[in-house]
Design a protein around this motif. Structure first.
Motif, PDB file in Angstrom:
ATOM      1  N   TYR A 187       0.845  -1.203   0.000  1.00  0.00           N
ATOM      2  CA  TYR A 187       0.000   0.000   0.000  1.00  0.00           C
ATOM      3  C   TYR A 187       0.876   1.246   0.000  1.00  0.00           C
ATOM      4  CZ  TYR A 187      -3.266   3.582   1.669  1.00  0.00           C
ATOM      5  OH  TYR A 187      -4.006   4.725   1.811  1.00  0.00           O
ATOM      6  N   ILE A 188       0.573   2.202  -0.891  1.00  0.00           N
ATOM      7  CA  ILE A 188       1.315   3.450  -1.010  1.00  0.00           C
ATOM      8  C   ILE A 188       0.419   4.600  -0.545  1.00  0.00           C
ATOM      9  CG2 ILE A 188       2.696   4.912  -2.536  1.00  0.00           C
ATOM     10  CD1 ILE A 188       3.750   2.074  -2.321  1.00  0.00           C
ATOM     11  N   PRO A 189       0.564   5.069   0.715  1.00  0.00           N
ATOM     12  CA  PRO A 189      -0.341   6.089   1.244  1.00  0.00           C
ATOM     13  C   PRO A 189      -0.429   7.388   0.435  1.00  0.00           C
ATOM     14  CG  PRO A 189       0.922   5.076   3.012  1.00  0.00           C
ATOM     15  CD  PRO A 189       1.516   4.582   1.728  1.00  0.00           C
ATOM     16  N   PHE A 247      -1.019  -2.105  -4.455  1.00  0.00           N
ATOM     17  CA  PHE A 247      -0.490  -2.842  -5.598  1.00  0.00           C
ATOM     18  C   PHE A 247      -0.443  -4.328  -5.238  1.00  0.00           C
ATOM     19  CE2 PHE A 247       0.952   1.433  -5.986  1.00  0.00           C
ATOM     20  CZ  PHE A 247       1.061   1.694  -7.345  1.00  0.00           C
ATOM     21  N   HIS A 248      -0.960  -5.164  -6.119  1.00  0.00           N
ATOM     22  CA  HIS A 248      -0.994  -6.605  -5.866  1.00  0.00           C
ATOM     23  C   HIS A 248      -0.162  -7.373  -6.892  1.00  0.00           C
ATOM     24  CE1 HIS A 248      -4.265  -5.860  -3.121  1.00  0.00           C
ATOM     25  NE2 HIS A 248      -5.115  -5.533  -4.076  1.00  0.00           N
ATOM     26  N   GLN A 249       0.482  -8.437  -6.409  1.00  0.00           N
ATOM     27  CA  GLN A 249       1.011  -9.495  -7.255  1.00  0.00           C
ATOM     28  C   GLN A 249       0.369 -10.798  -6.766  1.00  0.00           C
ATOM     29  OE1 GLN A 249       3.794  -7.719  -5.347  1.00  0.00           O
ATOM     30  NE2 GLN A 249       3.151  -6.072  -6.719  1.00  0.00           N
ATOM     31  N   TYR A 250       0.298 -11.785  -7.661  1.00  0.00           N
ATOM     32  CA  TYR A 250      -0.378 -13.038  -7.330  1.00  0.00           C
ATOM     33  C   TYR A 250       0.490 -14.236  -7.700  1.00  0.00           C
ATOM     34  CZ  TYR A 250      -4.564 -10.142  -7.004  1.00  0.00           C
ATOM     35  OH  TYR A 250      -5.471  -9.174  -6.645  1.00  0.00           O
ATOM     36  N   LEU A 251       0.378 -15.268  -6.893  1.00  0.00           N
ATOM     37  CA  LEU A 251       1.006 -16.550  -7.200  1.00  0.00           C
ATOM     38  C   LEU A 251      -0.078 -17.607  -7.228  1.00  0.00           C
ATOM     39  CD1 LEU A 251       3.628 -18.235  -7.617  1.00  0.00           C
ATOM     40  CD2 LEU A 251       3.575 -18.660  -5.146  1.00  0.00           C
ATOM     41  N   LEU A 252      -0.284 -18.206  -8.406  1.00  0.00           N
ATOM     42  CA  LEU A 252      -1.198 -19.339  -8.535  1.00  0.00           C
ATOM     43  C   LEU A 252      -0.368 -20.583  -8.233  1.00  0.00           C
ATOM     44  CD1 LEU A 252      -4.092 -20.136  -9.243  1.00  0.00           C
ATOM     45  CD2 LEU A 252      -3.372 -20.347 -11.630  1.00  0.00           C
ATOM     46  N   LEU A 253      -0.580 -21.138  -7.047  1.00  0.00           N
ATOM     47  CA  LEU A 253       0.309 -22.182  -6.533  1.00  0.00           C
ATOM     48  C   LEU A 253      -0.215 -23.563  -6.906  1.00  0.00           C
ATOM     49  CD1 LEU A 253       2.910 -22.611  -4.976  1.00  0.00           C
ATOM     50  CD2 LEU A 253       1.567 -22.693  -2.868  1.00  0.00           C
ATOM     51  N   LEU A 308      -7.753  -2.721 -15.214  1.00  0.00           N
ATOM     52  CA  LEU A 308      -9.117  -2.465 -15.691  1.00  0.00           C
ATOM     53  C   LEU A 308     -10.101  -2.193 -14.561  1.00  0.00           C
ATOM     54  CD1 LEU A 308     -10.074  -4.863 -18.601  1.00  0.00           C
ATOM     55  CD2 LEU A 308      -9.632  -2.415 -18.674  1.00  0.00           C
ATOM     56  N   MET A 309     -10.091  -3.019 -13.544  1.00  0.00           N
ATOM     57  CA  MET A 309     -11.099  -2.969 -12.489  1.00  0.00           C
ATOM     58  C   MET A 309     -10.392  -2.775 -11.161  1.00  0.00           C
ATOM     59  SD  MET A 309     -13.107  -6.273 -13.995  1.00  0.00           S
ATOM     60  CE  MET A 309     -13.784  -6.248 -15.665  1.00  0.00           C
ATOM     61  N   PHE A 310     -10.405  -1.563 -10.643  1.00  0.00           N
ATOM     62  CA  PHE A 310      -9.695  -1.318  -9.393  1.00  0.00           C
ATOM     63  C   PHE A 310     -10.357  -0.185  -8.615  1.00  0.00           C
ATOM     64  CE2 PHE A 310      -7.691   1.779 -12.171  1.00  0.00           C
ATOM     65  CZ  PHE A 310      -7.447   2.867 -11.335  1.00  0.00           C
ATOM     66  N   ARG A 311     -10.017  -0.145  -7.337  1.00  0.00           N
ATOM     67  CA  ARG A 311     -10.506   0.894  -6.442  1.00  0.00           C
ATOM     68  C   ARG A 311      -9.359   1.395  -5.586  1.00  0.00           C
ATOM     69  NH1 ARG A 311     -14.321  -2.787  -7.569  1.00  0.00           N
ATOM     70  NH2 ARG A 311     -16.519  -2.181  -7.661  1.00  0.00           N
ATOM     71  N   LEU A 312      -9.453   2.631  -5.161  1.00  0.00           N
ATOM     72  CA  LEU A 312      -8.438   3.214  -4.290  1.00  0.00           C
ATOM     73  C   LEU A 312      -8.561   2.645  -2.880  1.00  0.00           C
ATOM     74  CD1 LEU A 312      -8.687   6.934  -5.475  1.00  0.00           C
ATOM     75  CD2 LEU A 312      -6.879   5.302  -6.054  1.00  0.00           C
ATOM     76  N   GLY A 313      -7.523   2.906  -2.076  1.00  0.00           N
ATOM     77  CA  GLY A 313      -7.582   2.544  -0.663  1.00  0.00           C
ATOM     78  C   GLY A 313      -6.689   1.367  -0.315  1.00  0.00           C
ATOM     79  N   LYS A 314      -6.539   1.145   0.977  1.00  0.00           N
ATOM     80  CA  LYS A 314      -5.753   0.015   1.468  1.00  0.00           C
ATOM     81  C   LYS A 314      -6.582  -1.250   1.328  1.00  0.00           C
ATOM     82  CE  LYS A 314      -2.811  -1.390   5.303  1.00  0.00           C
ATOM     83  NZ  LYS A 314      -2.296  -1.059   6.664  1.00  0.00           N
TER      84      LYS A 314
END
Length: 211
Positions: A14-16, A22-28, A152-158
């Motif tokens: 999270y960048i205040p 910002f997300h990264q994902y691992l499909l395990l 494409l699909m995002f919202r602000l905030g933590k």
């Protein structure tokens, strides 16, 4: 790090000052897939978390939706630690990566093509990323119904570990000129996405969306 949906792990930062996560994902799965690397600074923090989560497994693929720092800024660093991993991206993104010296084992995919990664079926969708309308890719994992929405699909905030309920058709209709400035290309993308039936949206920013 959190398990956000089935075997999908989410890593968040999270960048205040800009109120954005910002997300990264691992499909395990048996052939693990990393979705986005984060910036170089985010990748430095991500690497030990990845190693811990993988627990000895080799990282197989790194999906990059488009050429931007939070999508692939940390790629060269991650490849130093996970030397067997292969970046997966569009032809345009691959050309940009080559300008930074990343040329080996890049898998180029076109819209409509698929990649079988163990028990995962990855399908790629055309995505004109907003910075320069460069051809990028969106990703859906068909067996689990996970749509990776990039910007494409995002919202602000933590929003680390956050999941909200939503409606697919509403999310698609809310794609605006901020995400895809060309109105014809935006309509074309919306018509393509309306045909999908995902169960979960793994967003690039903001809470994920349960459908």
């Amino acid at each position: 790090m959190s398990i956000i949906y089935n075997d999908l792990h989410q890593f968040s930062n999270y960048i205040p000052p800009i109120d954005l996560t910002f997300h990264q994902y691992l499909l395990l799965t048996d052939e693990p897939v990393l979705v986005h690397t984060g910036s170089i600074q985010q990748a430095e923090a991500l690497i030990p978390q990845l190693k811990s989560t993988l627990n000895g497994r080799a990282l197989k693929y790194i999906f990059i939706s488009h050429f931007e720092s939070d999508e692939c800024g940390g790629l060269s660093l991650i490849l130093k630690h996970f030397t067997e991993a292969k970046p997966v991206c569009s032809e345009v993104t691959a050309r940009q990566l080559s300008g930074f010296g990343i040329t080996n084992d890049v898998i180029i995919k076109k819209p409509g093509e698929k990649l079988i990664a163990g028990d995962s079926e990855l399908e790629f969708i055309s995505y004109l990323s907003e910075m320069h309308l460069w051809e990028g890719l969106l990703l859906i994992e068909n067996k689990r119904g996970i749509f990776f929405s990039s910007d494409l699909m995002f919202r602000l905030g933590k929003a680390d570990g956050s999941v909200i309920d939503g409606n697919w058709k509403e999310e698609v209709s809310n794609i605006s000129h901020m995400q895809v400035p060309d109105p014809d290309k935006r309509l074309e993308l919306q018509q393509t996405l309306e045909k999908l039936n995902p169960k979960f949206i793994a967003t690039g920013h903001g809470p994920c969306i349960r459908l």
